[in-house]
Enzyme design. Structure first.
Site, PDB file in Angstrom:
ATOM      1  N   CYS A 105       1.070  19.867   1.929  1.00 58.23           N
ATOM      2  CA  CYS A 105       0.256  19.520   3.108  1.00 58.23           C
ATOM      3  C   CYS A 105       0.290  20.600   4.196  1.00 58.23           C
ATOM      4  CB  CYS A 105       0.686  18.180   3.669  1.00 58.23           C
ATOM      5  SG  CYS A 105       0.651  16.859   2.458  1.00 58.23           S
ATOM      6  N   HIS A 121      -1.923  17.765  10.782  1.00 55.23           N
ATOM      7  CA  HIS A 121      -2.149  17.289   9.413  1.00 55.23           C
ATOM      8  C   HIS A 121      -2.374  15.780   9.462  1.00 55.23           C
ATOM      9  CE1 HIS A 121      -1.791  16.207   5.336  1.00 55.23           C
ATOM     10  NE2 HIS A 121      -0.546  15.763   5.415  1.00 55.23           N
ATOM     11  N   ASN A 137      -5.145  10.878   3.621  1.00 49.43           N
ATOM     12  CA  ASN A 137      -4.401  12.145   3.624  1.00 49.43           C
ATOM     13  C   ASN A 137      -4.957  13.032   2.515  1.00 49.43           C
ATOM     14  OD1 ASN A 137      -2.528  14.202   3.338  1.00 49.43           O
ATOM     15  ND2 ASN A 137      -0.738  12.868   3.431  1.00 49.43           N
TER      16      ASN A 137
HETATM   17  N1  ACO Z   1       0.313  -2.821   0.813  1.00 53.04           N
HETATM   18  C1  ACO Z   1       1.055  -3.904   1.140  1.00 53.04           C
HETATM   19  N2  ACO Z   1       2.391  -3.874   1.275  1.00 53.04           N
HETATM   20  C2  ACO Z   1       2.986  -2.693   1.054  1.00 53.04           C
HETATM   21  C3  ACO Z   1       2.272  -1.527   0.706  1.00 53.04           C
HETATM   22  C4  ACO Z   1       0.884  -1.631   0.589  1.00 53.04           C
HETATM   23  N3  ACO Z   1       0.100  -0.581   0.259  1.00 53.04           N
HETATM   24  N4  ACO Z   1       3.151  -0.509   0.567  1.00 53.04           N
HETATM   25  C5  ACO Z   1       4.365  -1.020   0.829  1.00 53.04           C
HETATM   26  N5  ACO Z   1       4.276  -2.329   1.110  1.00 53.04           N
HETATM   27  C6  ACO Z   1       5.351  -3.246   1.456  1.00 53.04           C
HETATM   28  C7  ACO Z   1       6.680  -2.833   0.894  1.00 53.04           C
HETATM   29  O1  ACO Z   1       6.836  -3.259  -0.434  1.00 53.04           O
HETATM   30  C8  ACO Z   1       7.626  -3.508   1.841  1.00 53.04           C
HETATM   31  O2  ACO Z   1       7.736  -4.858   1.461  1.00 53.04           O
HETATM   32  P1  ACO Z   1       9.156  -5.621   1.518  1.00 53.04           P
HETATM   33  O3  ACO Z   1       9.528  -5.589   2.966  1.00 53.04           O
HETATM   34  O4  ACO Z   1       8.817  -6.964   0.978  1.00 53.04           O
HETATM   35  O5  ACO Z   1      10.065  -4.800   0.661  1.00 53.04           O
HETATM   36  C9  ACO Z   1       6.908  -3.472   3.181  1.00 53.04           C
HETATM   37  O6  ACO Z   1       5.530  -3.229   2.875  1.00 53.04           O
HETATM   38  C10 ACO Z   1       7.415  -2.396   4.109  1.00 53.04           C
HETATM   39  O7  ACO Z   1       7.517  -1.187   3.377  1.00 53.04           O
HETATM   40  P2  ACO Z   1       8.024   0.120   4.061  1.00 53.04           P
HETATM   41  O8  ACO Z   1       8.077   1.216   3.044  1.00 53.04           O
HETATM   42  O9  ACO Z   1       9.239  -0.168   4.866  1.00 53.04           O
HETATM   43  O10 ACO Z   1       6.804   0.379   5.060  1.00 53.04           O
HETATM   44  P3  ACO Z   1       6.688   1.468   6.174  1.00 53.04           P
HETATM   45  O11 ACO Z   1       6.432   0.830   7.471  1.00 53.04           O
HETATM   46  O12 ACO Z   1       7.788   2.489   6.085  1.00 53.04           O
HETATM   47  O13 ACO Z   1       5.339   2.177   5.764  1.00 53.04           O
HETATM   48  C11 ACO Z   1       4.565   4.200   4.780  1.00 53.04           C
HETATM   49  C12 ACO Z   1       5.246   2.861   4.539  1.00 53.04           C
HETATM   50  C13 ACO Z   1       3.150   3.937   5.280  1.00 53.04           C
HETATM   51  C14 ACO Z   1       4.484   4.962   3.461  1.00 53.04           C
HETATM   52  C15 ACO Z   1       5.351   4.968   5.828  1.00 53.04           C
HETATM   53  O14 ACO Z   1       6.716   5.054   5.481  1.00 53.04           O
HETATM   54  C16 ACO Z   1       4.826   6.325   6.041  1.00 53.04           C
HETATM   55  O15 ACO Z   1       3.715   6.491   6.484  1.00 53.04           O
HETATM   56  N6  ACO Z   1       5.604   7.387   5.748  1.00 53.04           N
HETATM   57  C17 ACO Z   1       5.140   8.709   5.874  1.00 53.04           C
HETATM   58  C18 ACO Z   1       4.646   9.117   4.577  1.00 53.04           C
HETATM   59  C19 ACO Z   1       3.440   9.992   4.636  1.00 53.04           C
HETATM   60  O16 ACO Z   1       2.636   9.975   5.523  1.00 53.04           O
HETATM   61  N7  ACO Z   1       3.323  10.757   3.591  1.00 53.04           N
HETATM   62  C20 ACO Z   1       2.210  11.541   3.425  1.00 53.04           C
HETATM   63  C21 ACO Z   1       2.559  12.630   2.545  1.00 53.04           C
HETATM   64  S1  ACO Z   1       3.623  13.689   3.315  1.00 53.04           S
HETATM   65  C22 ACO Z   1       2.781  14.400   4.367  1.00 53.04           C
HETATM   66  O17 ACO Z   1       1.600  14.552   4.201  1.00 53.04           O
HETATM   67  C23 ACO Z   1       3.515  14.721   5.507  1.00 53.04           C
END
Ligand code: ACO
Length: 325
Positions: free
Chosen positions: A119, A252, A282
């Protein structure tokens, strides 16, 4: 006279197939994967993304974006003397997407190569092109970010497959008597390889390991904000400017919450942040030049504006380019 580099044209391209969160959720439900528009919007800010057709590759998206940037710059493809493509989803293991794009543009002879910094790839590519122009080795570069991340998504993993999209963005970067690119700042730290990766590779003609993206989202989130703040501050220091001098932040486009946290840490108003993640998801290395082109064409970004471009991604890699548009 000091030689600088300056963006003289921007272009982008999104494949026509657009999926809203609700449409993606309906497709995933057929595979037994449960998600919702509400969850995706609340956690990421993403509302829609574009997916390329199966016979469309990164080079196809890159070539259209490049043509649009050339037209905006008033430059012929034959006048380009360097092509750099930032991508993690190349058409082939080799040759590079840049060589394929060169051929599709109907030109030959100039150096063409890919940069792989996930990215942060466009930030790396722009910094390399800037250095090559400043050194006098080239005068007119096409710098492109192009991705078909839909090809490497695990559609049974709802924590990743809802986040990404396909697209391409490009700029023409030309030698100039006035700056242009004011400062760059690049970093990498390979100890974080495991938290965001596609852990497969080709061996003996077979894919060894998984060719699909895996990510520890929370670990990425925690690292990304600090890295983006640090690299933005470093670029400002190098240019002897402060955050108050920035007209537009073009981060980004990974996740709206990461973008907002970084912008707040720099004590900048959120109105100065360009947001396209809601419509594109993304798009990895394509996200920054895509967001730049959208904001130029919508009239938000104007000639003379000071822009902070910054990215973070797998590797980990991160960096920023501060420029006068
Ligand atoms: N739909 C519904 N529920 C979901 C989904 C989904 N798509 N994905 C996860 N969940 C659930 C999980 O299973 C979890 O359920 P549980 O509590 O019963 O176990 C709950 O939602 C919370 O999951 P978390 O992983 O704690 O959610 P979080 O608030 O951390 O959000 C996310 C997840 C969006 C991936 C976040 O961590 C994030 O944005 N991280 C940054 C990652 C990123 O942007 N990467 C891009 C690539 S890297 C880059 O470009 C920089």
């Amino acid at each position: 006279m000091t030689r600088y580099s300056r963006i003289t044209g921007t272009g982008s391209y999104l494949p026509p197939r657009r999926l809203t969160n609700a449409e993606l959720a309906a497709e995933l439900a057929l595979r037994g994967v449960e998600t919702s528009d509400e969850w995706i919007v609340e956690r990421t800010g993403i509302r829609a993304r574009h997916f390329a057709a199966p016979d469309v590759s990164s080079s196809d998206l890159a070539t259209v974006a490049a043509r649009n940037a050339l037209e905006a710059a008033g430059v012929q493809a034959s006048e380009i003397d360097l092509i750099i493509v930032a991508t993690s989803t190349p058409d082939m293991v080799f040759p590079s997407v840049a060589c394929i794009v060169q051929n599709k543009l109907g030109i030959a002879g100039c150096p063409a190569f890919d940069v792989q910094a996930v990215c942060s790839g466009f930030i790396y590519a722009l910094t390399i092109a800037d250095a090559m122009i400043k050194s006098g080795s080239v005068s007119r570069a096409l710098v492109i970010g192009a991705e078909v991340f839909s090809r490497i998504l695990d559609f049974s993993d709802r924590t990743t497959c809802v986040l990404f999209g396909d697209g391409a963005g490009a700029v023409v970067l030309e030698a100039s008597d006035t700056p242009g690119i004011l400062a760059s700042d690049l970093h990498a730290d390979g100890k974080y390889v495991g938290i965001l990766c596609v852990p497969g590779h080709v061996m003996g003609g077979q894919v060894l390991g998984s060719p699909l993206l895996t990510m520890d989202g929370q670990a990425v989130f925690k690292l990304a904000v600090g890295m983006l703040e640090g690299t933005a501050r470093a670029a400002l220091t190098k240019a002897n400017l402060t955050a108050a001098d920035i007209d537009w932040m073009i981060p980004h486009q990974a996740n709206l919450r990461i973008m907002q946290s970084t912008t707040r840490k720099l004590k900048m108003p959120l109105e100065k942040m360009i947001v396209t993640v809601d419509q594109h998801g993304n798009t990895s290395a394509a996200s920054i030049p895509l967001a730049l082109d959208v904001s130029v064409r919508s009239g938000k970004v104007k000639k003379g504006d000071t822009l902070m471009l910054e990215g973070v991604g797998g590797g980990f890699t991160w960096g920023a380019v501060l420029l006068n548009y």
